[in-house]
Design an enzyme around this catalytic site. Structure first.
Site, mmCIF file in Angstrom:
data_model
loop_
_atom_site.group_PDB
_atom_site.id
_atom_site.type_symbol
_atom_site.label_atom_id
_atom_site.label_comp_id
_atom_site.label_asym_id
_atom_site.label_seq_id
_atom_site.Cartn_x
_atom_site.Cartn_y
_atom_site.Cartn_z
ATOM 1 C CG HIS A 134 25.080 -5.164 -16.275
ATOM 2 N ND1 HIS A 134 24.268 -6.361 -15.071
ATOM 3 C CD2 HIS A 134 25.296 -5.113 -14.942
ATOM 4 C CE1 HIS A 134 24.377 -7.038 -14.316
ATOM 5 N NE2 HIS A 134 24.897 -5.365 -13.787
HETATM 6 C C1 UD1 Z 1 26.796 -0.640 -11.556
HETATM 7 C C2 UD1 Z 1 26.936 -1.608 -10.975
HETATM 8 C C3 UD1 Z 1 26.210 -3.333 -10.906
HETATM 9 C C4 UD1 Z 1 25.038 -3.544 -11.000
HETATM 10 C C5 UD1 Z 1 24.895 -2.158 -12.034
HETATM 11 C C6 UD1 Z 1 23.477 -2.415 -12.979
HETATM 12 C C7 UD1 Z 1 28.492 -1.501 -9.382
HETATM 13 C C8 UD1 Z 1 30.306 -1.796 -9.335
HETATM 14 N N1 UD1 Z 1 28.342 -1.599 -10.537
HETATM 15 O O1 UD1 Z 1 27.100 -1.469 -13.262
HETATM 16 O O2 UD1 Z 1 26.218 -3.676 -9.562
HETATM 17 O O3 UD1 Z 1 24.400 -4.628 -10.945
HETATM 18 O O4 UD1 Z 1 25.110 -0.853 -12.450
HETATM 19 O O5 UD1 Z 1 22.671 -1.701 -13.950
HETATM 20 O O6 UD1 Z 1 28.008 -0.613 -8.708
HETATM 21 N N2 UD1 Z 1 25.922 4.142 -18.678
HETATM 22 C C9 UD1 Z 1 25.521 4.890 -19.106
HETATM 23 N N3 UD1 Z 1 24.269 5.548 -18.523
HETATM 24 C C10 UD1 Z 1 24.681 5.639 -17.472
HETATM 25 C C11 UD1 Z 1 25.363 4.737 -16.582
HETATM 26 C C12 UD1 Z 1 25.944 4.129 -17.418
HETATM 27 O O7 UD1 Z 1 25.429 4.739 -20.635
HETATM 28 O O8 UD1 Z 1 23.285 5.241 -16.605
HETATM 29 C C13 UD1 Z 1 27.470 3.490 -18.837
HETATM 30 C C14 UD1 Z 1 28.488 4.404 -18.706
HETATM 31 O O9 UD1 Z 1 29.724 4.364 -20.329
HETATM 32 C C15 UD1 Z 1 29.040 3.716 -17.462
HETATM 33 C C16 UD1 Z 1 29.450 1.991 -18.262
HETATM 34 O O10 UD1 Z 1 27.936 1.717 -18.307
HETATM 35 O O11 UD1 Z 1 30.631 3.307 -18.224
HETATM 36 C C17 UD1 Z 1 28.799 1.576 -16.530
HETATM 37 O O12 UD1 Z 1 28.259 2.025 -16.048
HETATM 38 P P1 UD1 Z 1 28.539 2.033 -13.850
HETATM 39 O O13 UD1 Z 1 27.470 2.920 -13.441
HETATM 40 O O14 UD1 Z 1 30.529 1.765 -14.499
HETATM 41 O O15 UD1 Z 1 28.847 0.673 -14.104
HETATM 42 P P2 UD1 Z 1 27.516 -0.723 -14.494
HETATM 43 O O16 UD1 Z 1 27.846 -1.664 -15.599
HETATM 44 O O17 UD1 Z 1 26.354 -0.122 -15.515
#
Ligand code: UD1
Length: 362
Positions: A206
């Site tokens: 991820h």
């Molecule tokens: C975040 C954390 C990372 C952790 C990871 C676990 C930071 C900087 N990063 O990264 O350290 O290892 O979580 O999963 O805090 N999205 C969904 N549904 C959700 C959440 C996210 O669809 O419930 C999608 C969205 O398109 C979003 C992308 O996933 O833009 C990334 O989510 P984000 O929370 O920005 O970062 P993670 O890559 O999940």
């Protein structure tokens, strides 16, 4: 009456807060408040974990959602400040290294509210990693630094943190793992994957540096396709990663891979605890595979969790196809070290609870 305010926001936070809230539940004169920032919001990424781990429903939901780092961090700060002003906690507890961890720490510190950081002191020494920035800022500001392993103490001392603020407590996430291991059976996931005990690999990916960069992602998936031709590979896919597979047209690499959506905590533990091998770019999974005694190949160039390499089952193989495949072959041949770091014994929450009580009540 003292008030402790716990902050969670993203998937890896829930399993770290759950055992601590449980350990503090029966303490006289202590009120606990749970704030969920909503950094993760899908059922499978957030609320599902809250229910499964028997966490109380959050007292406050900040509903910040996904956004750029600045916007997400800023929104947590703006909304969390309001909660702190209303609840006036005596202590804020943050865990891990996600944006919510750093945002809550900044807010509380500026309001002169002490902060305890659980999982302090980890360093990858790679500032291109957003979590490294979160770790540095959080540890610089926190009043109580609760570390999972001695390297955490060493890093903090080197950065000039006074020794009396640092406490080696062990790995709190492993408390949750041991507590739920008896429930982790392959029957639970039999409707979604076809695997035999000890004969398959689990893959998670991820990290933006791996999946948002086309060439890097291509290199990793080429190795995955090679491995999947030889042994079943199960891939519970993160929403970010799923989006990139589509965008880059990489579906073909996964044609022999058993892809599922994100799994709940116990279903995922069911898969990992019976696997032959784990491939991951996650931080937490490096630790969980060490606790489970299952070999782990980390698809990154570095780790903030070196204890999983020196005292566990982890190997850092990077992201190049040939290196991943070589790591896979070596893992298939090799003896697995069954070492486990000291204090990864399922009793970390009890130690943290004792330290917090001493801090609050003297
Ligand atoms: C975040 C954390 C990372 C952790 C990871 C676990 C930071 C900087 N990063 O990264 O350290 O290892 O979580 O999963 O805090 N999205 C969904 N549904 C959700 C959440 C996210 O669809 O419930 C999608 C969205 O398109 C979003 C992308 O996933 O833009 C990334 O989510 P984000 O929370 O920005 O970062 P993670 O890559 O999940």
């Amino acid at each position: 009456m003292k008030t402790v305010l716990h902050v969670v926001g993203a998937r890896p936070n829930y399993m770290k807060i759950a055992p601590l809230m449980d350990a503090l539940r029966s303490v006289d004169g202590l009120r606990q408040i749970l704030v969920n920032t909503g950094q993760h919001y899908d059922e499978a990424m957030a609320k599902g974990f809250i229910r499964e781990l028997s966490l109380p429903m959050p007292d406050r939901d900040l509903e910040v959602g996904s956004a750029s780092h600045a916007v997400q961090t800023g929104n947590v700060m703006i909304r969390f400040e309001q909660v702190c002003l209303e609840e006036r906690p005596d202590l804020v507890v943050v865990v891990g290294d996600v944006n919510s961890t750093m945002a809550a720490t900044l807010v509380a510190t500026k309001l002169h509210i002490p902060v305890a950081h659980v999982e302090a002191g980890l360093r990858s020494f790679d500032r291109t990693m957003p979590e490294e920035i979160n770790r540095i800022v959080t540890d610089r500001l926190a009043d109580l630094l609760l570390t999972p392993s001695p390297d955490g103490n060493d890093n903090l001392l080197r950065e000039g943190v006074p020794a009396e603020r640092i406490h080696l407590v062990g790995n709190i996430m492993i408390d949750t793992l041991y507590r739920h291991l008896p429930l982790a059976t392959l029957d639970r996931v039999a409707d979604r994957v076809t695997v035999r005990d000890g004969e398959y690999a689990v893959l998670t990916l991820h990290r933006p540096s791996n999946v948002d960069v086309r060439d890097t992602f291509h290199g990793i998936l080429s190795a995955v396709a090679t491995i999947a031709a030889e042994m079943p590979v199960v891939f519970p896919v993160h929403p970010r990663t799923q989006a990139r597979v589509k965008e880059f047209g990489f579906d073909d690499f996964l044609k022999n891979v058993q892809v599922t959506g994100p799994l709940g905590y116990i279903d995922f533990l069911s898969l990992t605890s019976h696997a032959r091998l784990i491939l991951t770019d996650s931080g937490g999974l490096q630790e969980e595979s060490t606790a489970l005694g299952i070999p782990c190949l980390t698809l990154r160039e570095n780790t903030e969790r070196p204890i999983t390499v020196t005292h566990g089952t982890n190997t850092i193989v990077g992201t190049k196809t040939a290196n991943i495949v070589a790591g896979y072959r070596a893992a298939m041949r090799g003896e697995v070290s069954k070492q486990r770091p000291d204090l990864w014994d399922g009793q970390t929450a009890r130690r943290v609870s004792a330290i917090l009580q001493r801090y609050l009540f003297g």
